[in-house]
Design a protein around this motif. Structure first.
Motif, PDB file in Angstrom:
ATOM      1  N   ARG A  71       7.918  -0.963 -19.211  1.00  9.91           N
ATOM      2  CA  ARG A  71       7.352  -0.173 -18.109  1.00  9.91           C
ATOM      3  C   ARG A  71       7.298  -1.037 -16.861  1.00  9.91           C
ATOM      4  O   ARG A  71       7.250  -2.260 -16.943  1.00  9.91           O
ATOM      5  CB  ARG A  71       5.930   0.278 -18.438  1.00  9.91           C
ATOM      6  N   LEU A  72       7.252  -0.361 -15.719  1.00  8.15           N
ATOM      7  CA  LEU A  72       7.154  -1.056 -14.447  1.00  8.15           C
ATOM      8  C   LEU A  72       5.962  -0.504 -13.689  1.00  8.15           C
ATOM      9  O   LEU A  72       5.822   0.703 -13.520  1.00  8.15           O
ATOM     10  CB  LEU A  72       8.435  -0.858 -13.634  1.00  8.15           C
ATOM     11  N   LEU A  73       5.075  -1.380 -13.274  1.00 11.60           N
ATOM     12  CA  LEU A  73       3.886  -0.975 -12.524  1.00 11.60           C
ATOM     13  C   LEU A  73       4.038  -1.471 -11.097  1.00 11.60           C
ATOM     14  O   LEU A  73       4.217  -2.664 -10.860  1.00 11.60           O
ATOM     15  CB  LEU A  73       2.628  -1.584 -13.152  1.00 11.60           C
ATOM     16  N   LEU A  74       3.997  -0.533 -10.144  1.00 12.85           N
ATOM     17  CA  LEU A  74       4.055  -0.887  -8.734  1.00 12.85           C
ATOM     18  C   LEU A  74       2.685  -0.645  -8.121  1.00 12.85           C
ATOM     19  O   LEU A  74       2.146   0.454  -8.203  1.00 12.85           O
ATOM     20  CB  LEU A  74       5.095  -0.035  -8.001  1.00 12.85           C
ATOM     21  N   VAL A  75       2.126  -1.675  -7.515  1.00 12.57           N
ATOM     22  CA  VAL A  75       0.822  -1.558  -6.873  1.00 12.57           C
ATOM     23  C   VAL A  75       1.007  -1.933  -5.411  1.00 12.57           C
ATOM     24  O   VAL A  75       1.414  -3.054  -5.097  1.00 12.57           O
ATOM     25  CB  VAL A  75      -0.215  -2.490  -7.536  1.00 12.57           C
ATOM     26  N   ASN A  76       0.736  -0.986  -4.531  1.00  8.67           N
ATOM     27  CA  ASN A  76       0.817  -1.253  -3.097  1.00  8.67           C
ATOM     28  C   ASN A  76      -0.530  -1.782  -2.619  1.00  8.67           C
ATOM     29  O   ASN A  76      -1.548  -1.105  -2.724  1.00  8.67           O
ATOM     30  CB  ASN A  76       1.173   0.017  -2.332  1.00  8.67           C
ATOM     31  N   LEU A  77      -0.543  -3.001  -2.105  1.00  8.02           N
ATOM     32  CA  LEU A  77      -1.766  -3.597  -1.595  1.00  8.02           C
ATOM     33  C   LEU A  77      -1.734  -3.501  -0.073  1.00  8.02           C
ATOM     34  O   LEU A  77      -1.006  -4.237   0.585  1.00  8.02           O
ATOM     35  CB  LEU A  77      -1.890  -5.056  -2.039  1.00  8.02           C
TER      36      LEU A  77
END
Length: 91
Positions: A71-77
């Protein structure tokens, strides 16, 4: 050692000797460079060099392992991440 006053003729002669030595050095350098083999004319490696057992052992101190991604988790900070997020832990 005291300086000796030289006549213009002596100065010309010394200058001529300097130019002669510089010319001879340049000629010797050109002859040495011209004797270098052309890299395009170097014969290829013989096939025997690539067959058989290796002559030495190559020690690789690194170990590379590829772990497949599930899985790939993208978190925009955005803004200041320390003020908005106290922490996040991807599972």
């Amino acid at each position: 050692m005291a300086k000796v006053a030289r006549t213009p003729e002596e100065r010309r002669q010394r200058l001529g000797i300097r130019y002669l030595f510089i010319g001879l050095a340049m000629l010797a350098g050109a002859l040495l460079i011209s004797r270098l083999p052309d890299p395009r004319e170097v014969p290829p490696h013989p096939a025997a060099a690539f067959s058989g057992t290796p002559a030495s052992v190559l020690v690789n101190p690194f170990h590379l392992h590829v772990d497949p991604m599930e899985r790939l988790l993208l978190v925009n900070l955005e803004r200041d991440p320390d003020a908005v997020y106290t922490g996040f832990e991807p599972q």
